[in-house]
Design an enzyme around this catalytic site. Structure first.
Site, PDB file in Angstrom:
ATOM      1  N   HIS A  18      -8.973  48.912 -21.019  1.00  9.42           N
ATOM      2  CA  HIS A  18      -7.953  47.874 -20.889  1.00  9.42           C
ATOM      3  C   HIS A  18      -7.435  47.932 -19.459  1.00  9.42           C
ATOM      4  O   HIS A  18      -7.149  49.020 -18.953  1.00  9.42           O
ATOM      5  CB  HIS A  18      -6.823  48.142 -21.887  1.00  9.42           C
ATOM      6  CG  HIS A  18      -5.892  46.990 -22.086  1.00  9.42           C
ATOM      7  ND1 HIS A  18      -5.027  46.580 -21.101  1.00  9.42           N
ATOM      8  CD2 HIS A  18      -5.689  46.155 -23.137  1.00  9.42           C
ATOM      9  CE1 HIS A  18      -4.333  45.536 -21.557  1.00  9.42           C
ATOM     10  NE2 HIS A  18      -4.721  45.263 -22.790  1.00  9.42           N
TER      11      HIS A  18
ATOM     12  N   GLU B 200      -1.430  42.698 -22.725  1.00 10.33           N
ATOM     13  CA  GLU B 200      -1.985  41.571 -21.994  1.00 10.33           C
ATOM     14  C   GLU B 200      -1.035  40.379 -22.074  1.00 10.33           C
ATOM     15  O   GLU B 200      -1.117  39.455 -21.265  1.00 10.33           O
ATOM     16  CB  GLU B 200      -3.329  41.220 -22.638  1.00 10.33           C
ATOM     17  CG  GLU B 200      -4.182  40.273 -21.862  1.00 10.33           C
ATOM     18  CD  GLU B 200      -5.619  40.296 -22.382  1.00 10.33           C
ATOM     19  OE1 GLU B 200      -6.140  41.377 -22.703  1.00 10.33           O
ATOM     20  OE2 GLU B 200      -6.216  39.215 -22.478  1.00 10.33           O
TER      21      GLU B 200
ATOM     22  N   ARG C 277     -11.123  41.281 -20.060  1.00  4.96           N
ATOM     23  CA  ARG C 277     -10.607  42.607 -19.703  1.00  4.96           C
ATOM     24  C   ARG C 277     -11.554  43.398 -18.798  1.00  4.96           C
ATOM     25  O   ARG C 277     -11.108  44.128 -17.911  1.00  4.96           O
ATOM     26  CB  ARG C 277     -10.326  43.409 -20.982  1.00  4.96           C
ATOM     27  CG  ARG C 277      -9.135  42.866 -21.718  1.00  4.96           C
ATOM     28  CD  ARG C 277      -8.894  43.583 -23.027  1.00  4.96           C
ATOM     29  NE  ARG C 277      -7.656  43.104 -23.618  1.00  4.96           N
ATOM     30  CZ  ARG C 277      -7.196  43.488 -24.802  1.00  4.96           C
ATOM     31  NH1 ARG C 277      -7.877  44.348 -25.537  1.00  4.96           N
ATOM     32  NH2 ARG C 277      -6.064  43.004 -25.264  1.00  4.96           N
TER      33      ARG C 277
ATOM     34  N   HIS D  58      -9.424  51.961 -24.202  1.00  5.19           N
ATOM     35  CA  HIS D  58      -8.611  51.291 -25.210  1.00  5.19           C
ATOM     36  C   HIS D  58      -9.340  51.064 -26.523  1.00  5.19           C
ATOM     37  O   HIS D  58      -8.762  51.180 -27.592  1.00  5.19           O
ATOM     38  CB  HIS D  58      -8.162  49.950 -24.623  1.00  5.19           C
ATOM     39  CG  HIS D  58      -7.260  49.150 -25.508  1.00  5.19           C
ATOM     40  ND1 HIS D  58      -6.097  49.672 -26.035  1.00  5.19           N
ATOM     41  CD2 HIS D  58      -7.340  47.870 -25.937  1.00  5.19           C
ATOM     42  CE1 HIS D  58      -5.508  48.734 -26.765  1.00  5.19           C
ATOM     43  NE2 HIS D  58      -6.240  47.646 -26.741  1.00  5.19           N
TER      44      HIS D  58
ATOM     45  N   LEU E 119      -0.442  51.723 -23.302  1.00  8.46           N
ATOM     46  CA  LEU E 119      -0.784  50.323 -23.095  1.00  8.46           C
ATOM     47  C   LEU E 119       0.375  49.451 -22.604  1.00  8.46           C
ATOM     48  O   LEU E 119       1.511  49.598 -23.041  1.00  8.46           O
ATOM     49  CB  LEU E 119      -1.282  49.751 -24.429  1.00  8.46           C
ATOM     50  CG  LEU E 119      -1.981  48.399 -24.330  1.00  8.46           C
ATOM     51  CD1 LEU E 119      -3.270  48.533 -23.554  1.00  8.46           C
ATOM     52  CD2 LEU E 119      -2.261  47.857 -25.720  1.00  8.46           C
TER      53      LEU E 119
ATOM     54  N   ARG F 237     -14.625  42.915 -25.907  1.00  9.84           N
ATOM     55  CA  ARG F 237     -13.775  42.250 -26.893  1.00  9.84           C
ATOM     56  C   ARG F 237     -12.659  41.479 -26.202  1.00  9.84           C
ATOM     57  O   ARG F 237     -12.081  41.955 -25.237  1.00  9.84           O
ATOM     58  CB  ARG F 237     -13.156  43.287 -27.829  1.00  9.84           C
ATOM     59  CG  ARG F 237     -12.119  42.717 -28.771  1.00  9.84           C
ATOM     60  CD  ARG F 237     -11.602  43.738 -29.753  1.00  9.84           C
ATOM     61  NE  ARG F 237     -10.743  44.747 -29.189  1.00  9.84           N
ATOM     62  CZ  ARG F 237      -9.455  44.556 -28.878  1.00  9.84           C
ATOM     63  NH1 ARG F 237      -8.881  43.372 -29.063  1.00  9.84           N
ATOM     64  NH2 ARG F 237      -8.736  45.546 -28.376  1.00  9.84           N
TER      65      ARG F 237
ATOM     66  N   GLN G 245     -14.233  49.704 -24.133  1.00 11.51           N
ATOM     67  CA  GLN G 245     -13.356  48.833 -23.353  1.00 11.51           C
ATOM     68  C   GLN G 245     -12.259  49.618 -22.625  1.00 11.51           C
ATOM     69  O   GLN G 245     -11.504  50.352 -23.253  1.00 11.51           O
ATOM     70  CB  GLN G 245     -12.700  47.801 -24.264  1.00 11.51           C
ATOM     71  CG  GLN G 245     -11.776  46.855 -23.508  1.00 11.51           C
ATOM     72  CD  GLN G 245     -11.355  45.680 -24.364  1.00 11.51           C
ATOM     73  OE1 GLN G 245     -10.490  45.813 -25.228  1.00 11.51           O
ATOM     74  NE2 GLN G 245     -11.968  44.534 -24.144  1.00 11.51           N
TER      75      GLN G 245
ATOM     76  N   PHE H 127      -3.929  34.146 -24.005  1.00 11.22           N
ATOM     77  CA  PHE H 127      -4.443  35.491 -23.787  1.00 11.22           C
ATOM     78  C   PHE H 127      -5.755  35.401 -23.034  1.00 11.22           C
ATOM     79  O   PHE H 127      -6.398  34.355 -23.021  1.00 11.22           O
ATOM     80  CB  PHE H 127      -4.676  36.178 -25.143  1.00 11.22           C
ATOM     81  CG  PHE H 127      -3.943  37.479 -25.293  1.00 11.22           C
ATOM     82  CD1 PHE H 127      -2.578  37.543 -25.146  1.00 11.22           C
ATOM     83  CD2 PHE H 127      -4.631  38.656 -25.596  1.00 11.22           C
ATOM     84  CE1 PHE H 127      -1.890  38.746 -25.303  1.00 11.22           C
ATOM     85  CE2 PHE H 127      -3.956  39.862 -25.756  1.00 11.22           C
ATOM     86  CZ  PHE H 127      -2.584  39.911 -25.607  1.00 11.22           C
TER      87      PHE H 127
END
Lengths: 247, 610
Positions: B238, B255, B311, B377, B252, B412, B236, B123
């Site tokens: 995304h 990822e 991100r 997000h 969404l 994050r 954040q 990730f």
């Protein structure tokens, strides 16, 4: 383009179908149309929803008579002049408009004896192989939308909620019984309390499952077979009498 | 009014919110022998945790044995641009593996390695394959496991019950007033401690991956009760939300698509992420397509593809490509996994993405690329808590999960949210139990306070006329989408703040038709008072952080400034309104700083103590 909707409005005591008109945008789903109606015509129209992506299972309703997720039903599924009728799940008591009281399902879940894992082999990690988990991973895809409960004849038409936990909880039971680490025995309860015999395998539940879980073939039938093996197989019957059942 | 006619429920602890953090906190409280209640706006098992797709980060080392809590900690600090609360990041990295193993003990069935252990995937920002996962429905697995476990722990679950405000006795929390969605009736919970686990406030933006529930309820309630908020400027975006059709804009796209080999392309077919590698990550990122492909094939010497940068970096890159005229037809970028992996692999590893695109956009992702763009997000910021106990500055008030701030700093990492929920959910339960044990004397809920909360809520129904709550909400979303977006300027933020101030007058006049029984219009109107606190807090904090760091990008103050690490921005309620001020950060403990700033070679050789 505008579309006509007929939506059930009311509560547990009384209600009626009401007409609404919604202007469509590309890619719209039925839940979008319901939200437009809320904004433009009926601020207090009650509908449950959360993720709007088919992952949480909150927005189950009956659309033109079929149990569906409102967030995954695209407007272009209907013919251009088709009127779209939306009503609450029939199997559960109405709270208001499209919202039903599904608490009975939560009570069924609570009655199911919980997961009871075996000891870890090396003290640190459980070892389970892919082929062992794939079968129950299918059942664990369930998003608890209760569309299968809604369509099940035993619950919907015969109203035998006291005798059968319904397809959702049969596959939950299957996910526990077939869990490679579990050492609880739920077979007697599956027969006596959860009502495995009530299902007559019409596969209506499988047809409406938005996760495409093979509820009947992969979940309910194997459980029925386990019940038969335990209680009705003459060889097993003698064996159980002699040795006191499964250890 | 006397609240003797209002339903009253007593618990030692009330947990507000039934996502991963809330349920984990409740389990811990029950385990400690406390009478525990949990309320949730929705039905049990429907909270936003269910939407988490990619996985839960924990340094189990099942796939790459070089992983350890130290590398996880280092990745988290680097991802957060070193603004994280050091102790929180340490606790998180150390305890995440135990929380994952515990889930398995409670029945979770993660995907497996060939050796039969929990499988882990790559990730963004994580050095090694670290995310335990179940296809792309990890959140569902986690919330269902917690839900099925918690119903046997003697916890009272109160579903479709929304918190309105906290009640204090002196400076201590003593209760919460809420209402049942089903009936619209009010309820007073009398408690010794309250744990907020209400998630973020993504619904303040128009394009968001968040559902209706995420209106900053915990942030609003805590703020009004005198608790501080921290790091609110860090929201954040995304990088990969759906952009078409309009009705699903913002939903969404995990990822995991990139973790499993997906690449980002612009309209010219260029793999543009190679042009956006930040200096700090250059030595650990592949600089040719050939090297990125070798990494995907499992070459341990190859460096990671640039699509797996953090991100904030990827989201800004997509935005820049679109602005430069190289966007996809609907204003995003192309995310292609079809040309990278066989159809069977994609269906197996990313089943819900396959269905989501097939059913909502009529696109087969095993054949065609997806169109994606940034979507609001997650809130890195939130309620300020003690790193060990999760207690706020209000005695008896705790917070965990997304509604608490500090753990993730300025950005994050994917996968660190699910682990955050479990690690800090448990710690919040511990914290509340310790607090209750040390509590002496009786706590009361005053009639006056309870009545005030109820009157404010019923006023909305009793007006003759007023503003449409849905339209006021849309207006608030437009303001944040325009002025407090992925890139910001002082001028726009100031304009946004003005607009929000004006909107307060409309919020004071919202009106809901009909009765309180399951009335989404009234529910929406009630949420507005938390949304406005959330929106104002983000805007004020963004205005005074004059640098670009992580998820907070200021066009008028480019790049990270050295003094940006010397403070956090803290929001609190004062008599003259909301204050936002810079609060000095303490220097990190030497042993943690050594790990965070170490080279990978040093960590892999485990030459560092601690």
């Amino acid at each position: 383009m505008e579309r006509n909707f007929i939506i059930w409005r009311g509560n547990s005591k009384k209600g009626e179908f009401k007409n609404y008109t919604v202007k469509l945008e590309p890619g719209m789903v039925v839940l979008d149309a319901i939200h437009r109606i809320q904004v433009e015509h009926a601020n207090d129209l009650a509908v449950r929803w959360n993720c709007k992506a088919g992952k949480c299972g909150s927005c189950g309703v009956e659309i033109n008579g079929r149990p569906k997720l409102a967030c995954m039903t695209r407007m272009n599924e209907f013919t251009p002049d088709e009127v779209i009728t939306v009503q609450p799940l029939k199997t559960f008591p109405v709270i208001k408009d499209l919202v039903t009281d599904v608490s009975w399902n939560y009570e069924q879940n609570k009655m199911i004896p919980p997961f009871k894992p075996r000891e870890k082999k090396n003290g640190k990690d459980h070892v389970m192989y892919r082929r062992d988990v794939e079968r129950i991973q299918e059942f664990r895809k369930c998003i608890e939308c209760y569309l299968c409960q809604d369509v099940c004849h035993v619950l919907r038409d015969q109203d035998k909620k006291e005798k059968f936990v319904g397809p959702r909880f049969m596959i939950r039971l299957a996910s526990l019984e077939m869990h490679p680490l579990d050492r609880e025995d739920r077979i007697p309860k599956i027969k006596n309390e959860f009502g495995s015999g009530m299902c007559n395998i019409t596969r209506c539940c499988t047809d409406v499952c938005p996760e495409h879980i093979q509820i009947t073939d992969n979940g309910i039938i194997p459980l029925k077979e386990r019940v038969v093996d335990r209680f009705y197989d003459p060889v097993m019957w003698v064996f159980n009498k002699l040795f006191g059942g499964r250890s | 009014m006397d609240y003797s006619d209002i339903q009253t429920i007593e618990h030692d602890v009330l947990v507000v919110g039934a996502g991963g953090a809330g349920i984990r906190a409740a389990i811990e409280c029950a385990e400690k022998g406390l009478s525990t209640g949990i309320i949730s706006k929705s039905l049990l098992g429907k909270a936003h945790t269910v939407m988490a797709e990619g996985g839960i980060a924990a340094s189990l080392g099942n796939v790459d044995s070089r992983d350890s809590w130290k590398v996880h900690f280092r990745d988290t600090m680097r991802g957060g641009k070193f603004l994280n609360q050091w102790r929180m990041a340490e606790l998180h990295a150390k305890q995440a593996p135990d929380r994952v193993r515990e889930l398995e003990e409670w029945g979770a069935v993660f995907d497996r390695t060939d050796k039969g252990l929990i499988n882990q995937r790559n990730f963004g920002g994580h050095r090694y394959p670290r995310l335990a996962h179940v296809g792309d429905r990890t959140g569902l697995e986690i919330i269902r496991t917690l839900q099925d476990f918690c119903v046997h722990q003697g916890i009272s679950t109160h579903m479709e019950c929304t918190g309105l405000d906290l009640v204090l006795d002196g400076d201590k929390v003593s209760g919460l007033v809420g209402y049942w969605r089903e009936t619209g009736r009010f309820v007073l919970f009398k408690t010794k401690a309250i744990i907020l686990a209400t998630g973020g406030g993504g619904k303040a933006w128009k394009v968001t991956s968040n559902s209706w529930e995420y209106t900053g309820d915990g942030l609003g309630m805590a703020y009004r009760a005198g608790a501080e908020l921290i790091d609110m400027e860090f929201t954040q975006f995304h990088p990969t939300g759906m952009v078409w059709p309009p009705s699903v804009k913002g939903i969404l796209v995990t990822e995991g698509v990139r973790g499993d080999g997906g690449i980002l392309l612009n309209s010219e077919g260029e793999r543009f992420m190679f042009n956006y590698i930040p200096k700090k990550f250059a030595s650990e990122t592949a600089d040719t397509e050939a090297e990125a492909s070798r990494w995907l094939d499992g070459d341990r010497e190859a460096r990671r593809p640039p699509e797996l940068l953090t991100r904030d970096v990827v989201a800004r890159a997509i935005k820049k490509e679109v602005e430069a005229g190289r966007g996809s037809p609907n204003g995003g970028a192309f995310l292609d996994i079809a040309s990278r992996r066989p159809a069977e692999f994609i269906k197996k590893k990313l089943p819900s993405m396959y269905h989501q695109f097939k059913e909502l956009a009529e696109i087969d992702i095993t054949e065609k690329p997806m169109e994606v763009g940034p979507t609001l997000h997650y809130f890195m910021g939130g309620i300020r808590v003690n790193s060990d106990s999760q207690q706020t500055n209000v005695p008896g008030l705790f917070a965990c999960g997304e509604c608490a701030g500090g753990m993730h700093g300025a950005n994050r990492l994917g996968g660190n949210s699910l682990s955050d929920l479990l690690v800090f959910g448990k710690l919040a339960g511990d914290g509340a139990a310790n607090y209750i044990n040390s509590l002496t004397g009786q706590l009361n809920c005053s009639n006056e306070e309870v009545s005030k909360i109820i009157k404010e809520a019923t006023d909305i129904l009793n007006r003759e006329e007023g503003k449409n709550p849905y339209l006021v909400h849309e207006e608030l979303q437009n303001i944040l989408q325009s002025y407090v977006s992925i890139v910001r300027t002082g001028e726009e933020l100031a304009l946004g703040l003005d607009e929000l101030q004006k909107l307060k007058a409309d919020i004071a006049e919202v009106f809901a038709h009909a009765s309180a029984q399951y009335n989404p219009g009234w529910n929406e109107a009630l949420d507005l008072k938390n949304l406005i606190v959330t929106a104002e807090a983000v805007t004020r904090a963004a205005l005074i952080r004059e640098e670009s760091r992580g998820a907070h990008t200021r066009l008028d103050f480019e790049g990270e400034h050295d003094d940006g690490l010397k403070y956090n921005i803290v929001i609190k309620k004062t008599e003259s309104g909301m204050s936002a001020e810079k609060v000095r950060r303490e220097d990190p403990p030497v042993e943690l700083a050594d790990i965070a700033y170490a080279s990978l070679e040093e960590l892999e050789g485990d030459n560092l103590g601690a």
